[in-house]
Design a protein around this motif. Structure first.
Motif, PDB file in Angstrom:
ATOM      1  N   GLY A  21       0.818  -1.212   0.000  1.00 38.52           N
ATOM      2  CA  GLY A  21       0.000   0.000   0.000  1.00 38.52           C
ATOM      3  C   GLY A  21       0.849   1.258   0.000  1.00 38.52           C
ATOM      4  N   LEU A  22       1.985   1.188  -0.716  1.00 40.83           N
ATOM      5  CA  LEU A  22       2.910   2.318  -0.756  1.00 40.83           C
ATOM      6  C   LEU A  22       3.329   2.624  -2.186  1.00 40.83           C
ATOM      7  N   ALA A  23       3.694   3.875  -2.414  1.00 44.71           N
ATOM      8  CA  ALA A  23       4.252   4.302  -3.693  1.00 44.71           C
ATOM      9  C   ALA A  23       5.576   4.996  -3.399  1.00 44.71           C
ATOM     10  N   PHE A  24       6.593   4.621  -4.166  1.00 45.31           N
ATOM     11  CA  PHE A  24       7.929   5.176  -3.974  1.00 45.31           C
ATOM     12  C   PHE A  24       8.248   6.112  -5.134  1.00 45.31           C
ATOM     13  N   PRO A  25       8.672   7.340  -4.847  1.00 39.98           N
ATOM     14  CA  PRO A  25       8.932   8.307  -5.918  1.00 39.98           C
ATOM     15  C   PRO A  25      10.204   7.990  -6.701  1.00 39.98           C
ATOM     16  N   ILE A  26      10.189   8.437  -7.953  1.00 38.45           N
ATOM     17  CA  ILE A  26      11.378   8.377  -8.809  1.00 38.45           C
ATOM     18  C   ILE A  26      11.744   9.824  -9.114  1.00 38.45           C
ATOM     19  N   ARG A  27      12.942  10.219  -8.750  1.00 35.46           N
ATOM     20  CA  ARG A  27      13.393  11.594  -8.999  1.00 35.46           C
ATOM     21  C   ARG A  27      14.664  11.564  -9.826  1.00 35.46           C
TER      22      ARG A  27
ATOM     23  N   TRP B   3      -0.619   4.422  -0.765  1.00 31.37           N
ATOM     24  CA  TRP B   3      -1.219   4.033  -2.040  1.00 31.37           C
ATOM     25  C   TRP B   3      -2.367   3.079  -1.794  1.00 31.37           C
ATOM     26  N   PRO B   4      -3.518   3.238  -2.414  1.00 31.22           N
ATOM     27  CA  PRO B   4      -3.824   4.306  -3.360  1.00 31.22           C
ATOM     28  C   PRO B   4      -4.021   5.632  -2.634  1.00 31.22           C
ATOM     29  N   PRO B   5      -3.784   6.725  -3.359  1.00 26.77           N
ATOM     30  CA  PRO B   5      -3.913   8.044  -2.741  1.00 26.77           C
ATOM     31  C   PRO B   5      -5.362   8.376  -2.443  1.00 26.77           C
ATOM     32  N   GLU B   6      -5.576   9.138  -1.385  1.00 30.29           N
ATOM     33  CA  GLU B   6      -6.904   9.655  -1.115  1.00 30.29           C
ATOM     34  C   GLU B   6      -7.185  10.761  -2.117  1.00 30.29           C
ATOM     35  N   THR B   7      -8.406  10.887  -2.554  1.00 28.83           N
ATOM     36  CA  THR B   7      -8.752  11.894  -3.540  1.00 28.83           C
ATOM     37  C   THR B   7      -8.370  13.295  -3.057  1.00 28.83           C
TER      38      THR B   7
END
Length: 67
Positions: free
Chosen positions: A35-41, A55-59
């Motif tokens: 339940g997670l999202a990891f950023p790519i920078r 994840w998923p993000p709240e609206t």
């Protein structure tokens, strides 16, 4: 910037050790299992729990621009 498919095949979620799903539009690596999202920078995946987003993000509350 697209993530190299060879890299995507090698990396896993640091929490569950399961495969990550690449979201090129948001520049995220998503772990549905955790339940997670990891950023790519700048083409570099940031697989630190401190930088993970729910994840998923709240609206209306999701922002991939994480300083």
């Amino acid at each position: 910037m697209n993530l190299d498919p060879r890299l995507l095949a090698l990396i896993v979620c640091p929490v569950t050790r399961t495969r990550l799903t690449y979201d090129p539009e948001r520049q995220l690596l998503i772990s549905d299992a955790a339940g997670l999202a990891f950023p790519i920078r700048d083409g570099i995946p940031h697989l630190l729990l401190d930088e993970a987003l729910p994840w998923p993000p709240e609206t209306g509350s999701f922002s991939p621009a994480h300083p």
